[in-house]
Motif scaffolding. Structure first.
Motif, PDB file in Angstrom:
ATOM      1  N   TYR A  45       1.572  -2.830  -6.493  1.00 10.75           N
ATOM      2  CA  TYR A  45       0.870  -1.718  -5.843  1.00 10.75           C
ATOM      3  C   TYR A  45      -0.034  -1.010  -6.844  1.00 10.75           C
ATOM      4  N   PHE A  46      -0.944  -0.214  -6.295  1.00  6.75           N
ATOM      5  CA  PHE A  46      -1.893   0.553  -7.107  1.00  6.75           C
ATOM      6  C   PHE A  46      -1.655   2.031  -6.792  1.00  6.75           C
ATOM      7  N   PRO A  47      -0.965   2.756  -7.667  1.00  5.76           N
ATOM      8  CA  PRO A  47      -0.589   4.145  -7.356  1.00  5.76           C
ATOM      9  C   PRO A  47      -1.808   5.048  -7.148  1.00  5.76           C
ATOM     10  N   MET A  48      -1.724   5.894  -6.135  1.00  6.25           N
ATOM     11  CA  MET A  48      -2.764   6.885  -5.852  1.00  6.25           C
ATOM     12  C   MET A  48      -2.094   8.184  -5.427  1.00  6.25           C
ATOM     13  N   GLU A  49      -2.770   9.298  -5.635  1.00  5.24           N
ATOM     14  CA  GLU A  49      -2.192  10.608  -5.305  1.00  5.24           C
ATOM     15  C   GLU A  49      -1.964  10.788  -3.808  1.00  5.24           C
ATOM     16  N   CYS A  50      -2.663  10.026  -2.985  1.00  2.00           N
ATOM     17  CA  CYS A  50      -2.590  10.193  -1.532  1.00  2.00           C
ATOM     18  C   CYS A  50      -1.477   9.362  -0.903  1.00  2.00           C
ATOM     19  N   GLY A  94       0.809  -1.207   0.000  1.00  2.00           N
ATOM     20  CA  GLY A  94       0.000   0.000   0.000  1.00  2.00           C
ATOM     21  C   GLY A  94       0.844   1.259   0.000  1.00  2.00           C
ATOM     22  N   GLY A  95       0.173   2.404   0.066  1.00  2.00           N
ATOM     23  CA  GLY A  95       0.882   3.675  -0.074  1.00  2.00           C
ATOM     24  C   GLY A  95       1.204   4.402   1.205  1.00  2.00           C
ATOM     25  N   GLY A  96       0.795   3.846   2.355  1.00  2.00           N
ATOM     26  CA  GLY A  96       0.980   4.561   3.613  1.00  2.00           C
ATOM     27  C   GLY A  96       2.405   4.976   3.887  1.00  2.00           C
ATOM     28  N   HIS A  97       3.350   4.038   3.679  1.00  2.00           N
ATOM     29  CA  HIS A  97       4.779   4.306   3.886  1.00  2.00           C
ATOM     30  C   HIS A  97       5.570   3.991   2.627  1.00  2.00           C
ATOM     31  N   ASN A 105     -12.152  -3.358   9.537  1.00  2.00           N
ATOM     32  CA  ASN A 105     -11.619  -4.663   9.119  1.00  2.00           C
ATOM     33  C   ASN A 105     -11.596  -4.862   7.597  1.00  2.00           C
ATOM     34  N   GLU A 106     -11.728  -3.778   6.839  1.00  2.00           N
ATOM     35  CA  GLU A 106     -11.582  -3.874   5.395  1.00  2.00           C
ATOM     36  C   GLU A 106     -10.328  -3.135   4.946  1.00  2.00           C
ATOM     37  N   ALA A 107      -9.800  -3.536   3.800  1.00  2.00           N
ATOM     38  CA  ALA A 107      -8.578  -2.935   3.278  1.00  2.00           C
ATOM     39  C   ALA A 107      -8.830  -1.512   2.802  1.00  2.00           C
ATOM     40  N   VAL A 108      -7.814  -0.671   2.955  1.00  2.00           N
ATOM     41  CA  VAL A 108      -7.892   0.691   2.434  1.00  2.00           C
ATOM     42  C   VAL A 108      -7.835   0.630   0.902  1.00  2.00           C
ATOM     43  N   PRO A 109      -8.283   1.682   0.210  1.00  2.00           N
ATOM     44  CA  PRO A 109      -8.395   1.618  -1.258  1.00  2.00           C
ATOM     45  C   PRO A 109      -7.124   1.227  -1.994  1.00  2.00           C
ATOM     46  N   CYS A 110      -5.955   1.709  -1.552  1.00  2.00           N
ATOM     47  CA  CYS A 110      -4.725   1.403  -2.294  1.00  2.00           C
ATOM     48  C   CYS A 110      -4.359  -0.074  -2.207  1.00  2.00           C
ATOM     49  N   ILE A 111      -4.862  -0.766  -1.203  1.00  2.00           N
ATOM     50  CA  ILE A 111      -4.694  -2.216  -1.099  1.00  2.00           C
ATOM     51  C   ILE A 111      -5.831  -2.925  -1.819  1.00  2.00           C
ATOM     52  N   GLN A 112      -7.041  -2.450  -1.597  1.00  2.00           N
ATOM     53  CA  GLN A 112      -8.233  -3.052  -2.196  1.00  2.00           C
ATOM     54  C   GLN A 112      -8.140  -3.095  -3.721  1.00  2.00           C
ATOM     55  N   MET A 113      -7.520  -2.076  -4.302  1.00  2.00           N
ATOM     56  CA  MET A 113      -7.493  -1.954  -5.759  1.00  2.00           C
ATOM     57  C   MET A 113      -6.404  -2.796  -6.432  1.00  2.00           C
ATOM     58  N   ILE A 114      -5.563  -3.440  -5.670  1.00  2.00           N
ATOM     59  CA  ILE A 114      -4.561  -4.331  -6.271  1.00  2.00           C
ATOM     60  C   ILE A 114      -5.280  -5.565  -6.795  1.00  2.00           C
ATOM     61  N   SER A 115      -5.214  -5.792  -8.080  1.00  2.00           N
ATOM     62  CA  SER A 115      -5.997  -6.861  -8.701  1.00  2.00           C
ATOM     63  C   SER A 115      -5.331  -8.221  -8.566  1.00  2.00           C
ATOM     64  N   ASN A 146      -2.877   7.205   7.602  1.00  2.00           N
ATOM     65  CA  ASN A 146      -4.038   8.006   8.015  1.00  2.00           C
ATOM     66  C   ASN A 146      -4.889   8.216   6.767  1.00  2.00           C
ATOM     67  N   CYS A 147      -5.650   7.173   6.424  1.00  2.00           N
ATOM     68  CA  CYS A 147      -6.345   7.152   5.140  1.00  2.00           C
ATOM     69  C   CYS A 147      -7.370   8.281   5.039  1.00  2.00           C
ATOM     70  N   ILE A 148      -7.387   8.960   3.885  1.00  2.00           N
ATOM     71  CA  ILE A 148      -8.313  10.081   3.687  1.00  2.00           C
ATOM     72  C   ILE A 148      -9.713   9.594   3.332  1.00  2.00           C
ATOM     73  N   TYR A 149      -9.853   8.284   3.067  1.00  2.00           N
ATOM     74  CA  TYR A 149     -11.147   7.729   2.698  1.00  2.00           C
ATOM     75  C   TYR A 149     -11.800   7.050   3.895  1.00  2.00           C
ATOM     76  N   GLU A 150     -13.114   7.017   3.881  1.00  2.00           N
ATOM     77  CA  GLU A 150     -13.840   6.265   4.906  1.00  2.00           C
ATOM     78  C   GLU A 150     -13.792   4.790   4.543  1.00  2.00           C
ATOM     79  N   VAL A 151     -13.233   3.996   5.429  1.00  2.00           N
ATOM     80  CA  VAL A 151     -13.068   2.564   5.172  1.00  2.00           C
ATOM     81  C   VAL A 151     -13.776   1.787   6.273  1.00  2.00           C
ATOM     82  N   PRO A 152     -14.665   0.870   5.908  1.00  2.00           N
ATOM     83  CA  PRO A 152     -15.331   0.055   6.928  1.00  2.00           C
ATOM     84  C   PRO A 152     -14.320  -0.704   7.785  1.00  2.00           C
TER      85      PRO A 152
END
Length: 382
Positions: free
Chosen positions: A327-332, A304-307, A346-356, A338-344
Motif C-alpha cells: 500500500y501507499f500511505p496517505m493522510e486521507c 488502497g486506503g478506503g477501508h 475508470n481510473e484508479a484512485v491515487p492511493c492505488i495508482q501510487m503503488i509502484s 469517497n475519494c477527496i481527489y478528482e479521479v477520471p
C-alpha cells in the motif's frame, strides 16, 4: 421513491402469507454480502451453532448464491436459501417469490450479523421475515443513508452495540457473537479444496474488483507479469468475472507471452482449486485475497486506503506469513472510498495508482523464491 416502492411491494408479498404458523425453535440468519465478507465471518458459524445447538434449534441461512456452497460445507445449517442478490434487487417476480419463501419458513427469531447493513436486501428481509425477535448490529451508514437507517433501525428488536467502528471486520464478527452471549471462535475460515498438485508452477493475476477505482492499473500488471516471466519462466493465469475479461485482454496485449484468460470461465470451487495450487496470487483487494489467505497460498494484495484495516490486512496475529499487503500511505486513509481527489472515470484512485511495480515485485519475488525453495525441498529425496 425507490425505497418507498420496495417497502410497499414487499408488503404485498407479506399479505399473501399472513397466516403462517410460527416455529419457535427455528432461527433465521441473514447474510447477503460478498464472498470476502463471508470468509471473514465464517469462523463464527460454529460459535453461533454452539449458542443454538441441535436438536433444540433449527438454523436456516439466507445466503448470497455466490458463496452458498461454502456455507453448505460447514454442515452447521439445517437449511440454506441461496439468493441471487442482484436479481432480488431488480426482478419484482423473483423478489416476490423469495419473500414468500422466507415468510413460509415460520421464523420466530432472526439474526442479521452484518455490520454495514443495506436497505434493499438485508433490512427489507428483516422487516418482511415475520420474526418476533430480530437482532442485528447497530452498524454504520456505509451502505445505507442516515435517513433510511434511522427508519430501518425500528425494524429490529435488539441491537448489538459498542465502540466497534475502528475494529477489523474479523473483530466485529467476534464482538457480535460475544454480544449474543457466546464465545467467539479464533482463526481464519476453513476451505475444502481438492488436493494440491505439487508438480505445477504458475502465478495468478486478479486485475478486477467491485469498483475500477480500487484496481491497480493494467500497465503495472503488464510490467509485473513480464518480470515474473523473465525470472521464473512459469505460466500465468488471469481470473475474474466475465465482465472483467477485457482487463485480461488488455494485459495480454502488452505481453510477448500471453497469460491464460480464465475470466468468467471458473466456478467458485474451480477458482479455489486454482488459487490453492498457485505458486503466487497477485490480486486487488477483492474476494480472492481472502481465498488466498485462508488457503495459505503466497499472496500479494495491492491495497488502497478506503477501508484500510477493516477487511484487510488482518490483525497481526491472524495474518499468514505468506500473505502481504502492499500500500501507499496517505493522510486521507479511511475515506470509505469517497475519494477527496478528482479521479477520471475508470481510473484508479491515487492511493492505488501510487503503488509502484517495484514494491509489488519485491514482495512477489520474495514469496516466489520462498515457495520455489519449499517446493524443491518437498520433492527432493531425503
Amino acid at each position: 421513491m425507490a425505497a418507498a416502492f420496495f417497502w410497499v411491494f414487499d408488503f404485498s408479498a407479506i399479505l399473501t402469507t399472513l397466516f403462517n404458523s410460527i416455529k419457535s425453535n427455528r432461527i433465521l440468519v441473514v447474510r447477503l454480502d460478498h464472498i470476502g465478507d463471508y470468509l471473514l465471518w465464517a469462523p463464527q458459524i460454529t460459535s453461533l451453532r454452539e449458542l443454538y445447538p441441535r436438536p433444540k434449534f433449527s438454523m436456516v441461512l439466507i445466503a448470497n448464491a455466490a458463496w452458498a456452497s461454502l456455507a453448505e460445507e460447514t454442515h452447521q445449517f439445517d437449511e440454506i436459501l441461496p439468493i441471487k442478490v442482484n436479481q432480488f434487487k431488480r426482478s419484482l417476480t423473483y423478489r416476490f417469490s423469495i419473500i414468500r419463501k422466507i415468510r413460509k419458513l415460520g421464523i420466530e427469531f432472526l439474526i442479521s450479523p452484518v455490520y454495514s447493513r443495506d436497505f434493499y436486501a438485508v433490512d427489507l428481509i428483516v422487516r418482511s421475515s415475520g420474526a418476533k425477535l430480530k437482532i442485528g448490529f447497530r452498524g454504520d451508514t456505509t451502505n445505507i443513508t442516515p435517513l433510511l437507517k434511522g427508519f430501518t433501525d425500528n425494524w429490529y428488536t435488539r441491537f448489538i452495540e459498542g465502540d466497534f467502528a475502528r475494529l477489523s471486520e474479523i473483530d466485529k464478527n467476534a464482538e457480535f457473537i460475544r454480544g449474543l452471549g457466546g464465545k467467539p471462535a479464533s482463526g481464519l475460515a476453513t476451505l475444502h479444496p481438492s488436493p494440491r498438485i505439487l508438480d505445477h508452477s504458475y502465478f495468478v493475476l486478479v486485475p478486477g474488483g467491485s469498483w475500477r477505482g480500487r484496481c491497480w492499473p493494467t500497465e503495472k500488471f503488464i510490467e509485473l507479469s513480464r518480470r515474473i516471466q523473465q525470472k521464473y519462466n512459469i505460466p500465468g493465469l488471469i481470473c475474474g468475472t466475465a465482465q472483467e475479461s477485457f482487463l485480461a485482454d488488455a494485459i495480454n496485449a502488452g505481453l510477448e507471452i500471453p497469460l491464460s484468460n480464465l475470466c468468467g470461465q471458473t466456478s467458485l470451487d474451480q477458482l479455489i482449486d486454482i488459487i490453492n495450487n498457485a505458486s503466487l496470487l497477485i490480486t486487488n483487494e477483492t474476494g480472492t485475497v481472502h481465498i488466498g489467505a485462508n488457503l495459505g497460498t503466497p499472496t500479494v494484495c495491492m491495497l488502497g486506503g478506503g477501508h484500510f484495516g477493516r477487511f484487510f490486512p488482518y490483525p497481526p496475529d491472524l495474518m499468514p506469513s505468506a500473505v502481504e499487503a502492499i500500500y501507499f500511505p496517505m493522510e486521507c486513509y479511511g475515506c470509505n472510498w469517497n475519494c477527496i481527489y478528482e479521479v477520471p472515470k475508470n481510473e484508479a484512485v491515487p492511493c492505488i495508482q501510487m503503488i509502484s511495480v517495484d514494491s509489488v515485485w519485491q514482495s512477489a519475488s520474495r514469496q516466489l523464491d520462498k515457495f520455489m525453495l519449499k517446493k524443491l525441498d518437498s520433492i527432493e529425496p531425503h
